[in-house]
Scaffold this motif. Structure first.
Motif, PDB file in Angstrom:
ATOM      1  N   ARG A  37       0.808  -1.210   0.000  1.00  0.00           N
ATOM      2  CA  ARG A  37       0.000   0.000   0.000  1.00  0.00           C
ATOM      3  C   ARG A  37       0.845   1.266   0.000  1.00  0.00           C
ATOM      4  O   ARG A  37       0.385   2.318  -0.413  1.00  0.00           O
ATOM      5  N   PHE A  38       2.073   1.172   0.487  1.00  0.00           N
ATOM      6  CA  PHE A  38       2.882   2.375   0.663  1.00  0.00           C
ATOM      7  C   PHE A  38       4.168   2.327  -0.155  1.00  0.00           C
ATOM      8  O   PHE A  38       5.186   2.870   0.262  1.00  0.00           O
ATOM      9  N   THR A  39       4.095   1.703  -1.309  1.00  0.00           N
ATOM     10  CA  THR A  39       5.284   1.657  -2.160  1.00  0.00           C
ATOM     11  C   THR A  39       5.702   3.055  -2.616  1.00  0.00           C
ATOM     12  O   THR A  39       6.872   3.278  -2.932  1.00  0.00           O
ATOM     13  N   PHE A  40       4.760   3.995  -2.630  1.00  0.00           N
ATOM     14  CA  PHE A  40       5.090   5.360  -3.029  1.00  0.00           C
ATOM     15  C   PHE A  40       6.040   6.030  -2.031  1.00  0.00           C
ATOM     16  O   PHE A  40       6.614   7.076  -2.324  1.00  0.00           O
ATOM     17  N   LEU A  41       6.215   5.425  -0.845  1.00  0.00           N
ATOM     18  CA  LEU A  41       7.102   5.993   0.168  1.00  0.00           C
ATOM     19  C   LEU A  41       8.516   5.424   0.096  1.00  0.00           C
ATOM     20  O   LEU A  41       9.307   5.673   1.000  1.00  0.00           O
TER      21      LEU A  41
END
Length: 333
Positions: A37-41
């Motif tokens: 869910r937080f690969t953008f981070l």
């Protein structure tokens, strides 16, 4: 229809239920979901992982640890003032709590970041009127119109009857863009010609929403008001019109902020946030090209909750902001 965007609503699988009471093992079980869910981070996580590597190499509190911590926070775009506050706060805690190890400081940092972001803040819906009105402001290019469409799609998927008002009338492209999005997500858009009175658009939209039985009206407005005075006057006028139809409205006034412009965007937002009754923020473009620490600067500087974060161009790339999961993802290995 929107299942293809957001997927089926989750069903609890008995096979996926908690199988252990050990907190560390539970965290390990949750780790894949956090990563997905937080690969953008990923870019920001690298900054925080660098601090973790320093702790592992030399797990005592030294000047180099504080320097590394400061560098990591600034590199993640947490911002100078928020970084300074965090360092001072952590130094004080280290003294008061007799901390001896870098791991203790790292855990304290995680706690302070979580507290800084606060609790999750969902959209507020009217408890008095059948219609909830949400106003959205933001400078051109911030992703305002796209964020409105994404929010409308999510609300429609959740069962709401949504209508959009193209109140950013000073820019013809904004009207066209919102109409195009409305067709795509199958949400009606009320609009007039470019340079029309935004108040008149809102009036028509309120009439239409009530006559059609919509329960959420999202108003795209204030895309090109360069001074606080003009913004205040425009919002006052719109608020008066809204309150003729919905006495307790508007229920949200959200500002869209582009994370890729970092501290410059925050400076612009600060000029307006104090006096316009801002209730929340949508941070856009918070993907691999931006630095996720910007969320902490926004929460610290503006003092209002982050409602959503935009992580891409697709309609499903708008997430309700979950502070605890956000912080956990930053420290994930």
């Amino acid at each position: 229809m929107l299942n293809r965007f957001f997927g089926q609503k989750p069903q609890e699988d008995p096979k996926q239920q908690k199988t252990t009471d050990n907190p560390q093992e539970q965290a390990a079980e949750q780790q894949p979901a956090l990563d997905q869910r937080f690969t953008f981070l990923n870019r920001t996580r690298q900054m925080f992982n660098r601090l973790g590597n320093t702790v592992q190499e030399n797990d005592i509190i030294t000047d180099s640890l504080w320097d590394e911590l400061e560098e990591s926070l600034l590199g993640a775009d947490v911002g100078p003032s928020t970084t300074l506050w965090l360092i001072e706060r952590l130094r004080q805690r280290a003294s008061d709590e007799n901390m001896r190890t870098g791991r203790q400081v790292q855990q304290a940092l995680r706690e302070e970041l979580s507290q800084l972001l606060g609790k999750p803040s969902a959209l507020r819906f009217s408890k008095q009127s059948p219609l909830t009105v949400i106003l959205v402001i933001g400078v051109n290019g911030s992703g305002k119109t796209t964020s409105i469409a994404k929010m409308a799609a999510r609300l429609k998927y959740e069962g709401h009857d949504v209508m959009l008002a193209a109140g950013d009338t000073f820019r013809a492209a904004a009207i066209d863009q919102l109409q195009e999005w409305g067709n795509r997500i199958q949400v009606p858009v009320i609009s007039q010609k470019p340079n029309s009175d935004p108040g008149a658009v809102v009036f028509d939209a309120l009439q239409a929403a009530q006559s059609r039985g919509s329960d959420v009206l999202i108003v795209d407005t204030a895309g090109r008001l360069h001074t606080k005075f003009n913004l205040m006057e425009e919002l006052k006028k719109i608020n008066k019109i809204i309150q003729r139809f919905v006495p307790d409205g508007p229920h949200e006034l959200l500002m869209v902020i582009d994370a890729t412009t970092g501290q410059n965007a925050l400076l612009q937002a600060r000029k307006f946030a104090e006096d316009i009754g801002l209730t929340g923020v949508i941070i856009t473009k918070l993907d691999s090209t931006a630095k996720g620490g910007f969320a902490f600067a926004v929460a610290d500087d503006l003092g209002v909750p982050i409602k959503f974060i935009g992580t891409g161009e697709k309609v499903e790339n708008l997430m309700p902001f979950e502070p605890q999961n956000f912080v956990a993802a930053l420290f994930a290995q």
